[in-house]
Design a protein around this motif. Structure first.
Motif, mmCIF file in Angstrom:
data_model
loop_
_atom_site.group_PDB
_atom_site.id
_atom_site.type_symbol
_atom_site.label_atom_id
_atom_site.label_comp_id
_atom_site.label_asym_id
_atom_site.label_seq_id
_atom_site.Cartn_x
_atom_site.Cartn_y
_atom_site.Cartn_z
ATOM 1 N N MET B 1 0.864 -1.187 0.000
ATOM 2 C CA MET B 1 0.000 0.000 0.000
ATOM 3 C C MET B 1 0.885 1.215 0.000
ATOM 4 N N ASN B 3 1.376 5.329 0.159
ATOM 5 C CA ASN B 3 0.702 6.532 0.615
ATOM 6 C C ASN B 3 1.694 7.653 0.476
ATOM 7 N N ALA B 6 2.621 9.675 3.648
ATOM 8 C CA ALA B 6 3.124 9.038 4.859
ATOM 9 C C ALA B 6 4.467 9.640 5.214
ATOM 10 N N ASN B 7 4.566 10.168 6.439
ATOM 11 C CA ASN B 7 5.813 10.782 6.855
ATOM 12 C C ASN B 7 6.504 10.012 7.969
ATOM 13 N N TYR B 8 5.753 9.171 8.698
ATOM 14 C CA TYR B 8 6.297 8.529 9.882
ATOM 15 C C TYR B 8 6.429 7.023 9.736
ATOM 16 N N THR B 9 5.819 6.482 8.719
ATOM 17 C CA THR B 9 5.936 5.051 8.490
ATOM 18 C C THR B 9 6.506 4.850 7.105
ATOM 19 N N GLU B 10 7.313 3.839 6.997
ATOM 20 C CA GLU B 10 7.907 3.541 5.701
ATOM 21 C C GLU B 10 7.320 2.224 5.224
ATOM 22 N N ASN B 11 6.681 2.274 4.065
ATOM 23 C CA ASN B 11 6.133 1.052 3.493
ATOM 24 C C ASN B 11 7.271 0.341 2.772
ATOM 25 N N LEU B 12 7.659 -0.782 3.266
ATOM 26 C CA LEU B 12 8.814 -1.457 2.693
ATOM 27 C C LEU B 12 8.410 -2.140 1.395
ATOM 28 N N GLU B 14 10.234 -4.204 -0.377
ATOM 29 C CA GLU B 14 10.624 -5.601 -0.394
ATOM 30 C C GLU B 14 11.186 -5.955 0.970
ATOM 31 N N ILE B 15 11.276 -7.242 1.178
ATOM 32 C CA ILE B 15 11.719 -7.663 2.502
ATOM 33 C C ILE B 15 13.228 -7.537 2.573
#
Lengths: 102, 172
Positions: B1, B3, B6-12, B14-15
């Motif tokens: 997902m 966004n 988003a400033n405080y969470t990082e959408n990874l 890949e693992i």
């Protein structure tokens, strides 16, 4: 979602797995019974991790800001912005849920 | 997902976490009774699971492990090198122990793996946004037998050759 209010109390969702790995906090929401590590894997930055620790189902956002202000030499405005910003992001993703709202 | 705000969470994307950490996270998710969906890496299960296929793994619960099922298990070499492998069950040694091997690992089985090392079973394989069923149905018993006797890949290659010959004849 509307912006969180200062007297709201949040808790960590039961439908989440969170693990600290090599200094990073990795969070995987469990949606529909699936932990989607392919594209629903989140990491919190340093600020986020500090705030995450204080979301315990007991403290309101206001109290969290108070604690952080006491710990860190930073403008209350900046702390408040960061806390509200993170809480909005992670509550939109259902990583935390409201315990009590006023 | 994704966004963009988003400033405080990082959408990874890949693992990037290491294999032992992956084991911890997967175990936590499966222990809660949930499924795990992630991208497979490697070629040890080709052609049934290919590099970058997305697999969904379900907890074992009380169900019996079936012959030919593809399972996720803790594969350990040395003291610290633990990784999660997705390989096939070739034989029941007894109720709690299984002979497991990758479909494309030549004559090198993983050996006898106890049930407590098995994290879950593969229930879905996705490739290019489509579900892949080959190797997951009743044919898995034949695949397990061929793999156990180390003739699986040559069998598949023979099928492909025959298929190619028939395709060429048809197009004439």
């Amino acid at each position: 979602m509307t912006n969180p209010q200062l007297n709201t109390i949040y808790r960590k969702s039961d439908d989440v797995v969170a693990r600290e790995i090599e200094g990073e906090l990795i969070i995987i929401p469990l949606v529909g019974g699936i932990g989607n590590m392919e594209n629903e894997l989140y990491a919190l930055d340093e600020t986020g991790r500090e705030i995450w620790k204080l979301i315990d189902g007991q403290k309101s956002i206001h109290q969290i800001i108070d604690e952080l202000e006491a710990l860190y030499e930073s403008d209350r405005e900046i702390i408040e912005r960061d806390v509200l910003g993170l809480i909005k992001e992670i509550s939109d993703r259902k990583i935390i849920t409201i315990c009590h709202a006023e | 997902m994704q966004n963009n705000q988003a400033n405080y969470t990082e959408n990874l994307d890949e693992i990037l976490i290491s294999s032992p950490d992956l084991t911890v996270i997967m175990s936590s998710i499966l222990a809660k009774g949930n499924q795990v969906r992630l991208r497979a890496k490697g070629w040890s299960m080709g052609p049934f699971i290919r590099n970058h296929d997305i697999v969904t793994i379900a907890p074992l619960t009380q169900k019996r492990i079936k012959l030919g099922e593809i399972v996720a298990f803790k594969n350990q070499s040395g003291d610290k090198n633990v990784r999660v492998s997705l390989h096939r069950v070739l034989q029941f040694m007894d109720y709690e122990n299984y002979l497991i091997k990758g479909d494309n690992t030549g004559n090198y089985p993983d050996g006898i793996v106890s049930r407590r090392r098995i994290l879950g079973r593969v229930i879905k394989i996705e490739r290019n946004n489509r579900s892949v069923r080959m190797g997951m149905g009743v044919e898995r018993r034949l695949i397990a037998w061929l793999s156990k006797h180390n003739i699986l890949i040559s069998f598949i290659n023979s099928i492909r050759e025959i298929n190619t010959i028939f395709s060429k004849r048809k197009s004439r």
